[in-house]
Write a protein that holds these residues in place. Structure first.
Motif, short mmCIF file in Angstrom:
data_model
loop_
_atom_site.label_atom_id
_atom_site.label_comp_id
_atom_site.label_asym_id
_atom_site.label_seq_id
_atom_site.Cartn_x
_atom_site.Cartn_y
_atom_site.Cartn_z
N UNK A 20 0.80 -1.23 0.00
CA UNK A 20 0.00 0.00 0.00
C UNK A 20 0.83 1.28 0.00
N UNK A 21 2.14 1.15 0.13
CA UNK A 21 2.98 2.35 0.12
C UNK A 21 3.08 2.91 -1.29
N UNK A 22 3.52 4.16 -1.39
CA UNK A 22 3.64 4.81 -2.70
C UNK A 22 4.70 4.13 -3.57
N UNK A 23 5.59 3.37 -2.95
CA UNK A 23 6.62 2.66 -3.72
C UNK A 23 6.03 1.49 -4.51
N UNK A 24 4.84 1.06 -4.12
CA UNK A 24 4.22 -0.08 -4.79
C UNK A 24 2.90 0.36 -5.43
N UNK A 25 1.77 -0.08 -4.87
CA UNK A 25 0.48 0.24 -5.48
C UNK A 25 -0.11 1.56 -4.99
N UNK A 26 0.27 1.97 -3.80
CA UNK A 26 -0.34 3.15 -3.20
C UNK A 26 -1.61 2.77 -2.46
N UNK A 27 -2.11 3.64 -1.58
CA UNK A 27 -3.27 3.30 -0.74
C UNK A 27 -4.55 3.04 -1.52
N UNK A 28 -4.75 3.76 -2.62
CA UNK A 28 -6.00 3.61 -3.38
C UNK A 28 -5.99 2.33 -4.21
N UNK A 29 -4.96 2.16 -5.03
CA UNK A 29 -4.94 0.99 -5.91
C UNK A 29 -4.76 -0.32 -5.13
N UNK A 30 -4.11 -0.25 -3.99
CA UNK A 30 -3.95 -1.48 -3.20
C UNK A 30 -5.31 -1.96 -2.69
N UNK A 31 -6.20 -1.00 -2.33
CA UNK A 31 -7.55 -1.38 -1.90
C UNK A 31 -8.33 -1.98 -3.07
#
Length: 221
Positions: A20-31
């Protein structure tokens, strides 16, 4: 069972807590990605069994609501309310159905997927115990409703305790993942124990009222 746990709990939890961090999917796309797995599993179940499963459909609705509330960045209390409302509605429906011709306890426990219904009914009739059995069904209904109300309370408490960060943040997404992970041991297990208690109660009285052995009651797998 393993696929159910993987798609509904393990994979979504790992995505929301680890990616969920910005280094990966980010909070929105991870959800979005995490909550797509329960939906995929529900659709897959429907396609394989060629029939709508009410509980799977409700599970998908719950996931969609969670995703919608999270993506709209609404107050986390709405997730807590949603988490409590769904099992509470089941509990109320179970209680109200007791006075109808189709009590929900028959859907949950007294059904032909678990028991040899025709044989049980014939034995009850032969022993003139239909009325006594209906009384036991009512008691089992209260126990089943109790399992849903227990789940409702635990759902609400878990959501209120875990979801404390601002929606839309990495911390909130990680908390959502943590809540998903804890939902099985904290909520599902206690509720399942109560539900199994209701099933044991019902089976005990079926044997007592029909004089059938356990192997004569259960459907063969």
């Amino acid at each position: 069972m393993l696929a159910n746990l993987a798609f509904n709990i393990i994979i979504p939890t790992l995505i929301m807590t680890k990616l969920s961090s910005e280094d990966y999917l980010g909070p929105v796309y991870s959800i979005v990605v995490a909550l797509s797995f329960p939906i995929i599993f529900g659709v897959k179940d429907y396609l394989e069994n060629h029939k709508a499963n009410f509980f799977s459909a409700l599970g998908i609705l719950s996931v969609v609501l969670t995703g919608g509330i999270s993506l709209l960045q609404l107050d986390p209390q709405y997730i807590a309310i949603k988490e409590a409302a769904i099992p509470a509605c089941f509990g109320l429906a179970t209680l109200f159905s007791v006075r109808t011709k189709y009590p929900l306890v028959k859907t949950f426990l007294f059904n032909d997927q678990i028991l040899q219904i025709d044989k049980v009914k014939a034995a009850l009739e032969a022993n003139h115990n239909q009325d006594a059995f209906e009384h036991k069904l009512v008691n089992a209904s209260y126990m089943v409703a109790g399992s849903f109300f227990l789940s409702s309370v635990l759902n609400y408490i878990l959501a209120k305790v875990i979801l404390v960060s601002e929606p839309g943040t990495v911390a909130f997404t990680e908390e959502l993942g943590k809540m998903t992970a804890l939902s099985f041991p904290v909520i599902a297990l206690p509720s399942t124990i109560v539900l199994m208690g209701a099933l044991y109660y019902l089976l005990h009285h079926i044997q007592k009222l029909t004089h059938l052995k356990a192997e004569e009651i259960f459907n063969e797998a």
